[in-house]
Motif scaffolding. Structure first.
Motif, PDB file in Angstrom:
ATOM      1  N   ALA A  88       9.010   4.868  15.010  1.00 24.24           N
ATOM      2  CA  ALA A  88       9.486   5.558  13.816  1.00 24.24           C
ATOM      3  C   ALA A  88       8.380   5.700  12.780  1.00 24.24           C
ATOM      4  N   GLN A  89       7.312   4.898  12.931  1.00 27.74           N
ATOM      5  CA  GLN A  89       6.194   4.974  12.010  1.00 27.74           C
ATOM      6  C   GLN A  89       5.036   5.808  12.564  1.00 27.74           C
ATOM      7  N   GLY A  90       5.327   6.574  13.624  1.00 29.03           N
ATOM      8  CA  GLY A  90       4.336   7.537  14.087  1.00 29.03           C
ATOM      9  C   GLY A  90       3.741   7.256  15.438  1.00 29.03           C
ATOM     10  N   SER A 231       2.444  -1.526   5.060  1.00 30.39           N
ATOM     11  CA  SER A 231       2.947  -1.918   6.384  1.00 30.39           C
ATOM     12  C   SER A 231       4.133  -1.085   6.862  1.00 30.39           C
ATOM     13  N   ASP A 232       4.898  -0.496   5.956  1.00 34.69           N
ATOM     14  CA  ASP A 232       6.043   0.328   6.357  1.00 34.69           C
ATOM     15  C   ASP A 232       5.714   1.812   6.390  1.00 34.69           C
ATOM     16  N   ASN A 233       4.482   2.168   6.068  1.00 36.57           N
ATOM     17  CA  ASN A 233       4.107   3.586   5.998  1.00 36.57           C
ATOM     18  C   ASN A 233       3.954   4.205   7.381  1.00 36.57           C
ATOM     19  N   TRP A 234       4.242   5.485   7.460  1.00 33.16           N
ATOM     20  CA  TRP A 234       4.001   6.237   8.688  1.00 33.16           C
ATOM     21  C   TRP A 234       2.505   6.186   9.007  1.00 33.16           C
ATOM     22  N   GLY A 235       2.190   5.924  10.271  1.00 26.84           N
ATOM     23  CA  GLY A 235       0.805   5.913  10.712  1.00 26.84           C
ATOM     24  C   GLY A 235       0.049   4.632  10.458  1.00 26.84           C
ATOM     25  N   VAL A 312     -10.189   8.747  -4.928  1.00 26.21           N
ATOM     26  CA  VAL A 312      -9.374   7.542  -4.780  1.00 26.21           C
ATOM     27  C   VAL A 312      -8.782   7.552  -3.377  1.00 26.21           C
ATOM     28  N   PRO A 313      -9.414   6.854  -2.414  1.00 27.38           N
ATOM     29  CA  PRO A 313      -8.884   6.870  -1.055  1.00 27.38           C
ATOM     30  C   PRO A 313      -7.718   5.916  -0.846  1.00 27.38           C
ATOM     31  N   LEU A 314      -7.665   4.859  -1.656  1.00 28.73           N
ATOM     32  CA  LEU A 314      -6.637   3.836  -1.429  1.00 28.73           C
ATOM     33  C   LEU A 314      -6.138   3.254  -2.737  1.00 28.73           C
ATOM     34  N   MET A 315      -4.818   3.149  -2.837  1.00 28.80           N
ATOM     35  CA  MET A 315      -4.150   2.359  -3.858  1.00 28.80           C
ATOM     36  C   MET A 315      -3.058   1.578  -3.149  1.00 28.80           C
ATOM     37  N   GLY A 316      -2.663   0.464  -3.728  1.00 28.82           N
ATOM     38  CA  GLY A 316      -1.586  -0.290  -3.121  1.00 28.82           C
ATOM     39  C   GLY A 316      -0.994  -1.287  -4.093  1.00 28.82           C
ATOM     40  N   VAL A 317       0.301  -1.522  -3.946  1.00 31.13           N
ATOM     41  CA  VAL A 317       0.994  -2.542  -4.724  1.00 31.13           C
ATOM     42  C   VAL A 317       1.919  -3.298  -3.774  1.00 31.13           C
ATOM     43  N   LEU A 318       2.011  -4.590  -3.943  1.00 29.17           N
ATOM     44  CA  LEU A 318       2.838  -5.402  -3.062  1.00 29.17           C
ATOM     45  C   LEU A 318       4.255  -4.828  -2.955  1.00 29.17           C
ATOM     46  N   LYS A 319       4.847  -4.921  -1.767  1.00 30.33           N
ATOM     47  CA  LYS A 319       6.158  -4.325  -1.529  1.00 30.33           C
ATOM     48  C   LYS A 319       7.225  -4.845  -2.485  1.00 30.33           C
ATOM     49  N   GLU A 320       7.104  -6.102  -2.874  1.00 31.76           N
ATOM     50  CA  GLU A 320       8.121  -6.685  -3.751  1.00 31.76           C
ATOM     51  C   GLU A 320       8.187  -6.001  -5.113  1.00 31.76           C
ATOM     52  N   LEU A 321       7.096  -5.317  -5.496  1.00 32.95           N
ATOM     53  CA  LEU A 321       7.070  -4.622  -6.783  1.00 32.95           C
ATOM     54  C   LEU A 321       7.261  -3.121  -6.657  1.00 32.95           C
ATOM     55  N   GLN A 322       7.205  -2.603  -5.446  1.00 29.09           N
ATOM     56  CA  GLN A 322       7.290  -1.160  -5.262  1.00 29.09           C
ATOM     57  C   GLN A 322       8.618  -0.627  -5.787  1.00 29.09           C
ATOM     58  N   SER A 323       8.571   0.561  -6.387  1.00 28.48           N
ATOM     59  CA  SER A 323       9.711   1.227  -7.003  1.00 28.48           C
ATOM     60  C   SER A 323      10.135   0.585  -8.323  1.00 28.48           C
ATOM     61  N   SER A 324       9.350  -0.375  -8.810  1.00 26.42           N
ATOM     62  CA  SER A 324       9.658  -1.004 -10.091  1.00 26.42           C
ATOM     63  C   SER A 324       8.872  -0.332 -11.217  1.00 26.42           C
ATOM     64  N   ARG A 325       9.323  -0.546 -12.450  1.00 29.41           N
ATOM     65  CA  ARG A 325       8.577  -0.032 -13.606  1.00 29.41           C
ATOM     66  C   ARG A 325       7.192  -0.660 -13.685  1.00 29.41           C
ATOM     67  N   MET A 326       7.124  -1.934 -13.329  1.00 27.74           N
ATOM     68  CA  MET A 326       5.853  -2.649 -13.366  1.00 27.74           C
ATOM     69  C   MET A 326       4.830  -1.979 -12.454  1.00 27.74           C
ATOM     70  N   ALA A 327       5.257  -1.568 -11.263  1.00 30.82           N
ATOM     71  CA  ALA A 327       4.336  -0.935 -10.321  1.00 30.82           C
ATOM     72  C   ALA A 327       3.734   0.333 -10.910  1.00 30.82           C
ATOM     73  N   LEU A 357       0.960  10.656   1.975  1.00 30.07           N
ATOM     74  CA  LEU A 357       1.976  11.178   2.879  1.00 30.07           C
ATOM     75  C   LEU A 357       2.957  12.063   2.124  1.00 30.07           C
ATOM     76  N   GLU A 358       3.402  13.128   2.778  1.00 36.12           N
ATOM     77  CA  GLU A 358       4.305  14.077   2.133  1.00 36.12           C
ATOM     78  C   GLU A 358       5.595  13.430   1.641  1.00 36.12           C
ATOM     79  N   ASP A 359       6.046  12.349   2.308  1.00 32.83           N
ATOM     80  CA  ASP A 359       7.299  11.692   1.924  1.00 32.83           C
ATOM     81  C   ASP A 359       7.086  10.414   1.120  1.00 32.83           C
ATOM     82  N   ASN A 360       5.857  10.205   0.627  1.00 32.15           N
ATOM     83  CA  ASN A 360       5.588   9.059  -0.241  1.00 32.15           C
ATOM     84  C   ASN A 360       5.919   9.467  -1.677  1.00 32.15           C
ATOM     85  N   GLN A 361       7.203   9.397  -2.009  1.00 28.52           N
ATOM     86  CA  GLN A 361       7.651   9.906  -3.297  1.00 28.52           C
ATOM     87  C   GLN A 361       7.085   9.111  -4.469  1.00 28.52           C
ATOM     88  N   GLY A 362       6.860   7.803  -4.271  1.00 34.31           N
ATOM     89  CA  GLY A 362       6.306   6.989  -5.338  1.00 34.31           C
ATOM     90  C   GLY A 362       4.930   7.471  -5.766  1.00 34.31           C
TER      91      GLY A 362
END
Length: 385
Positions: A88-90, A231-235, A312-327, A357-362
């Motif tokens: 499912a991740q490609g 880790s949950d991203n496509w590809g 900017v080739p890479l950005m990342g935030v720990l999954k526990e904070l993703q979709s939060s205001r803090m992120a 990714l096209e579906d990376n809405q964040g």
């Protein structure tokens, strides 16, 4: 002209590798937006002893010849780590890849793709993704929009006709990758400025520069966040130690403390942003060669780069904070600080973020909020074998 006049053969020598690397220099010589890679780097990519990716992967490279002249190339490859990923991740079981496709015409391209597919079938694969050259962390996808300006470092370029050639071979689009650009000389909207100012007043938050003198330690912090965040991203395929070592050697000369930031909350690293001066601006005039004087010019540039574009080739935030205001707040703060440094210290006026990714809405929402617009689109294709 028929495919019968084309001979496809697997590469078998250093001379073949040289021909493999040299071909695009002829095919793209009249394309003002193609950036000639350094030939040593291009050879390293396809040489197992020089590319840590081969520690968990194998590849077969092919050359196409017509009348004794090289007229095309392609790579077929299998990443054993990708085979273990969730389909499912490609990737997943039975999924091989092709990449590094270049050809004089559609007949040559079709013969090369067929050769790559044949090798993958012989290796037990039942599905193929491409183009991916060679790892998903290098230059994934085929450029389908944005031919009118050069790619930035670690992004690919291709001729418009390649899309039809791949689709005519039975491939369908499975994922779109986007790059965004923005004018980094302009201030952010007032709302974002207030969000950044609020973060600066928060004693829990610290946005710090990396320390290049502690390169390995800082790289380990970033890698830990990356592997969690993506880790949950496509590809996604985790980077291995040999790959990390190779990437460190390649990128260390263009790592600058003020362009890479780590965000800490309560003293704990939770997010990062890597920005690189666009090395393509420096290597484009060298036509792939460091000799006789290219190396001196490049070393001089590396001492204190002055560039138009930062990538900017890479950005990342720990999954526990993703979709939060803090992120989002941490992302805006890191972007703002690096934007300031890019303009003040390197003379940059343009930023490029991606691929996304096209579906990376964040990430797409962040790009939209800071005033970016899509400047290039890359497609990854899929076909059942």
């Amino acid at each position: 002209m028929t495919s019968a006049s084309i001979a496809i053969r697997p590469i078998a020598s250093k001379a073949d590798r040289k021909q493999f690397v040299d071909l695009p220099f002829r095919l793209y010589k009249d394309d003002p937006n193609w950036v000639p890679p350094l030939k040593g780097e291009a050879l390293g990519l396809i040489t197992p002893e020089k590319n840590g990716w081969f520690s968990h992967a194998k590849a077969q490279l092919f050359l196409a010849e017509r009348g004794g002249k090289v007229v095309g190339r392609v790579a077929a490859h299998i990443d054993t780590l990708a085979l273990t990923m969730n389909p499912a991740q490609g990737f997943g079981p039975g999924c091989g890849q092709f990449g590094l496709l270049d050809a004089e015409d559609g007949i040559v391209a079709n013969a090369l793709i067929a050769a790559a597919e044949g090798w993958l079938r012989h290796q037990g694969m039942n599905r193929v993704l491409g183009p991916i050259s060679m790892s998903v962390w290098e230059e994934p996808g085929l450029l389908v929009d944005g031919y009118d300006h050069p790619p930035t470092i670690m992004m690919g370029h291709a001729k418009p006709e390649y899309r039809d050639w791949i689709e005519n071979a039975g491939y369908t689009r499975v994922k779109e990758l986007l790059t965004y650009e923005l004018d980094i000389t302009l201030p952010f909207p007032p709302l974002l400025q207030r969000i950044i100012a609020s973060g600066e007043k928060n004693p829990r938050i610290r946005i710090r520069e990396v320390d290049k003198t502690k390169f390995d330690e800082e790289a380990a912090i970033i890698l830990a966040i990356l592997n969690d965040a993506w880790s949950d991203n496509w590809g996604f395929v985790p980077l291995t130690e040999p790959e990390i070592k190779d990437v460190g050697v390649k990128l260390k000369p263009i790592v600058f403390n003020d362009l890479i930031r780590i965000a800490e909350v309560d003293g704990r690293p939770v997010a990062f942003m890597i920005t690189l001066p666009d090395l393509n601006e420096a290597i484009a005039p060298l036509n792939g060669n460091l000799l006789p004087f290219g190396w001196a010019k490049l070393l001089l540039w590396l001492r204190k780069p002055k560039v138009k574009t930062m990538r900017v080739p890479l950005m990342g935030v720990l999954k526990e904070l993703q979709s939060s205001r803090m992120a989002s707040q941490l992302a805006f703060m890191m972007i703002e600080y690096i934007k300031r440094a890019s303009v003040a210290n390197y003379g940059a006026t343009r930023g490029e973020i991606g691929w996304i990714l096209e579906d990376n809405q964040g990430m797409r929402s962040i790009a939209d909020a800071i005033g970016c617009h899509v400047n290039k689109r890359y497609w990854i294709y899929e076909k059942a074998l």
